[in-house]
Design an enzyme around this catalytic site. Sequence first.
Site, PDB file in Angstrom:
ATOM      1  N   PHE A 169       0.826  -1.203   0.000  1.00 54.96           N
ATOM      2  CA  PHE A 169       0.000   0.000   0.000  1.00 54.96           C
ATOM      3  C   PHE A 169       0.862   1.257   0.000  1.00 54.96           C
ATOM      4  O   PHE A 169       1.891   1.323   0.678  1.00 54.96           O
ATOM      5  CB  PHE A 169      -0.899  -0.010   1.245  1.00 54.96           C
ATOM      6  CG  PHE A 169      -1.605   1.295   1.521  1.00 54.96           C
ATOM      7  CD1 PHE A 169      -2.481   1.838   0.595  1.00 54.96           C
ATOM      8  CD2 PHE A 169      -1.396   1.976   2.718  1.00 54.96           C
ATOM      9  CE1 PHE A 169      -3.125   3.038   0.855  1.00 54.96           C
ATOM     10  CE2 PHE A 169      -2.044   3.166   2.986  1.00 54.96           C
ATOM     11  CZ  PHE A 169      -2.905   3.713   2.053  1.00 54.96           C
ATOM     12  N   HIS A 170       0.437   2.261  -0.780  1.00 55.79           N
ATOM     13  CA  HIS A 170       1.084   3.575  -0.821  1.00 55.79           C
ATOM     14  C   HIS A 170       0.013   4.617  -0.542  1.00 55.79           C
ATOM     15  O   HIS A 170      -0.887   4.839  -1.354  1.00 55.79           O
ATOM     16  CB  HIS A 170       1.695   3.805  -2.200  1.00 55.79           C
ATOM     17  CG  HIS A 170       2.567   5.031  -2.289  1.00 55.79           C
ATOM     18  ND1 HIS A 170       2.168   6.276  -1.866  1.00 55.79           N
ATOM     19  CD2 HIS A 170       3.825   5.196  -2.757  1.00 55.79           C
ATOM     20  CE1 HIS A 170       3.137   7.147  -2.071  1.00 55.79           C
ATOM     21  NE2 HIS A 170       4.155   6.522  -2.621  1.00 55.79           N
ATOM     22  N   SER A 171       0.096   5.295   0.600  1.00 52.65           N
ATOM     23  CA  SER A 171      -0.929   6.287   0.951  1.00 52.65           C
ATOM     24  C   SER A 171      -0.625   7.626   0.293  1.00 52.65           C
ATOM     25  O   SER A 171       0.411   7.818  -0.342  1.00 52.65           O
ATOM     26  CB  SER A 171      -0.993   6.463   2.468  1.00 52.65           C
ATOM     27  OG  SER A 171       0.079   7.271   2.916  1.00 52.65           O
TER      28      SER A 171
END
Length: 973
Positions: free
Chosen positions: A803-805
């Site tokens: 995941f990359h916020s």
Amino acid sequence: MAPRHRDGDVVASVSGKWVSWVHTVVAYAAFLGALIVGVALHYKKIVQNEHYGYPQEWFPSVSATIGDRYPERSVFQVFIAITSGPRFALVALWYLLTARPGTTLPKFVAGVGIFRTLTCGGWTYVTSTDDHKWHDIFMISYLVATLPWTLGCLALSPRNPAAVKYRKILAGAFFGTLIPLVYFFIQHKVHKVPGAYTIYAFFEWSLVLLDVAFDAVTAMDFEGFELVVKDVKGTSRGNNKMVVDAVLEKEKDKQVDQVFSLRFSWPDALDAAADVYNGFVFWSILTSLGVLVWYFPLWQMGLSGWEAIIMSTVSPVSLSIGPLRRFVIQNIRWMHLLSLTGLLAYLVKSPEYRLLSVGFAVCMSCLSWAATFYTERSQPARMEARISAFGLGLMASTIAKFAFWTNNPIWPVVHAQNGGWNKTGLALAILAVLRSTRRTASSGGEAPSPRAKKGSSALAGLGLAGLFFAMHSLLSDSSTMILWVWEGYPVRGPLAVPHGSYTIFAMGVGLLIGLFYTDFARSWTFFGIGSVAAAVLTTYSNWFGYYGALILAAYIMALIPVLITSAVRHSPATTFGLGFLVYNILVLAHVWIVAYAFVPGGFLMREHTDYVMTVTMLCMGAGVFSAQASEPNNARKSTNPTARKQRGYYIYVLVALQLLSASIAYLRFPSYNYTPYHKDEKLVTAGIWTIHFSLDNDMWTSERRMRDAIKELEIDVIGLLESDLQRIIMGNRDTTQYIAEDLGMYVDYGPGPNKHTWGSALLSKFPIVNSTHHLLPSPVGELAPAIHATLDMYGELVDVFVFHSGQEEDVEDRRLQSEYLARLMRSSPRPSILLSYLVTKPNEGNYNTYVGEKSGMRDIDPSDWDRWCEYILYKGLKRTGYARVSRGTITDTEIQASLSPTPPLLNMSAFQNLVSCAAVRILGKFAVGEPEGSDTLIAEEQVPHGRRFPALFRGEGVRGHRYHVFDEPQYFE
């Protein structure tokens, strides 16, 4: 006149057809004899493969039958040895039957026949058990040679309707069988479908039978031959026999494809090869410019000013100046040679000066090719040659990237240490320019008749803009459109390998349509088909979306002859200058659909791939409209024998490129027999790495250095962030291909290029059972991608999230994203690992959503206070170790800013955050099948050797990589 045969008594004579029959019978005896013996003696062993055995698999493959066991292997080898004599005789008789004065094709086909016979012996007597590498080399060589042998035999077939009929049927069945063969091999190798290998085996045996049957048809042609043995010294005791001393008469009126009917000329073939290599160099230089430009906005986290270099493509505008246009045309060789500075740029160490060198090269290259097309406009044959070279040059560039894992080996971002072939490429480019420009017209050619219809110059320029952008953005890498339709595991669509060769094949078919069926290529019917294909590619996924991609690839390539021929009827300053100007606007637009948060007015283009595709097709439609308003100029081209002959050499190059593409696909096909580093301990080492688009601090591609670090750290599962490089500005690359193939890992690319993210990818030593892609809520800022994958770890299913916020400035985005991901992780009933970029401080804000009751996840090391972005969370697994490893100089271009004055456009808070989170790689070790454990730290001496991190990175480490922050790994009870 000397007699044609020496006098003597006939000892024996036999009809030539028996050579074919003996070859057929003995060849079938070799394969079927081995099959019968193998089934009788080792049935269950030869149907066993790496995944299944009897009863799921119940019929053996050819390779398992003929090469694995005694005595069936010996049966096969003995009969194949016997087959070699009739085989050489068959090739010789075919040459005698088809040889004609002044033609080279029969000699070429005979040479291919001998080559196939020798390579058959190679893969027969060097089995995969003996030497897998050489067995594959011989086998691939044999299969590649099958295409020119088959096509050559069809082209040279005598007037025998029955024989021609059977050859066409058998050849069509042979090549048609390749499609289901590949499909079921992928079902077996990738999807591990029970029974798929048995079906594959049937198609494999069919290929063998069809291959031998194709050559058996020669019996119908050899009936006119009689092989005679004469005793010219009277030493024989055999009976005298009367024979007819005759040979097959020459068939003067035989129908042969006009393209290949004239005498083969090696100088002309070299001219075609040189032209195509020049096209390859043009596309190599043009596609490298975006990669170099991209380095600078990465370094400054915003517009840098260096982006203006992309305007170097509009250099053809200068051809509006008469004296300058005449100077360029009269010195076209020097213009092309000046463009080769782009190949020398790899010697320039400074990123700024390297970019300027390539910018100058692009300027010269675009100017040279526009002038070349304009110069040849009154010579249809030469014009078609240049256009063919331009299209085939793109194909050659795409194939080079296919072979070198999406990097072009002569780009200025590669060198000898990271896979570059710069010196070889430059030497060949110089030779190619010197040869291909020796016969270029220097007068500018005759202008079309003033009364000739020419269409609109503005529309022709727009057509070139759409064409160049479509060629560059969609076709400059064979994996780009495949990743557009990729949706994760289980595989439901094409794979970059081997299906990239399908894209290349479609490109070749399209170019042939444009050359041979020009009226159809410029028709509105074909434009409608291409537009529908573009819509299918943009809106659908998996195989259906890819079918649209293949049709679109063919349509784009078919337009090359149509639109360029139309454009050269006008001033090159207008058509090519306007074309490259609008092309540049489209390049910026297709970057801004992702980079909208960093550019003025970016919200207008946010997530609008559909806008870009629509404008591209409308531009090409404008070019078609102008082309239809122009008078066709192909009368002389179609009737001139020299033009037909010249066209043949470019088709030879096209066939060679297609064979090369197929060979690369075969060689790169993954084995899927991957093994974790610590399988005996049932240990998993997981990591997260923001790779920053695979450009290092010094503007070199970093795949190989990344590969080394991942291998030495013994990482089994790793998430890669900022990994989507499938845009012009990033070179249309895919870092995961090289790392996955070299290290033996499964890969999920994550949301594709048409999903408008900076990318997330997952590489795993463990099979990926299922994966889904998510775009998390992002009402204001850039899109946040996530992968939710289920891996088979030592027989237990474990979920892994990558995941990359969003950015720090977009507070609401990050809050919504944290809640979405927490719900997603909470919903998983399986042990889980999160490999993430969270943009939060430990124990503050959204951290408490990611960690705790809302998500069910634990932090791998709550005591690590020095984090901002990269985190590893887990549940249901025993965490045994945790480490942070410094980045060296591999991925962080912005780290340079901390060593130099702050660029004026740099967002300082974002820069500080990036330095904090990109400075290290976060690693965690987990034991599968054990309870979670506590947060109690233990000394390394208490940890079994198999569960420790590599000692290589202690102290100063290696190549700038060392254990960071804690100066040593952390281990837990």
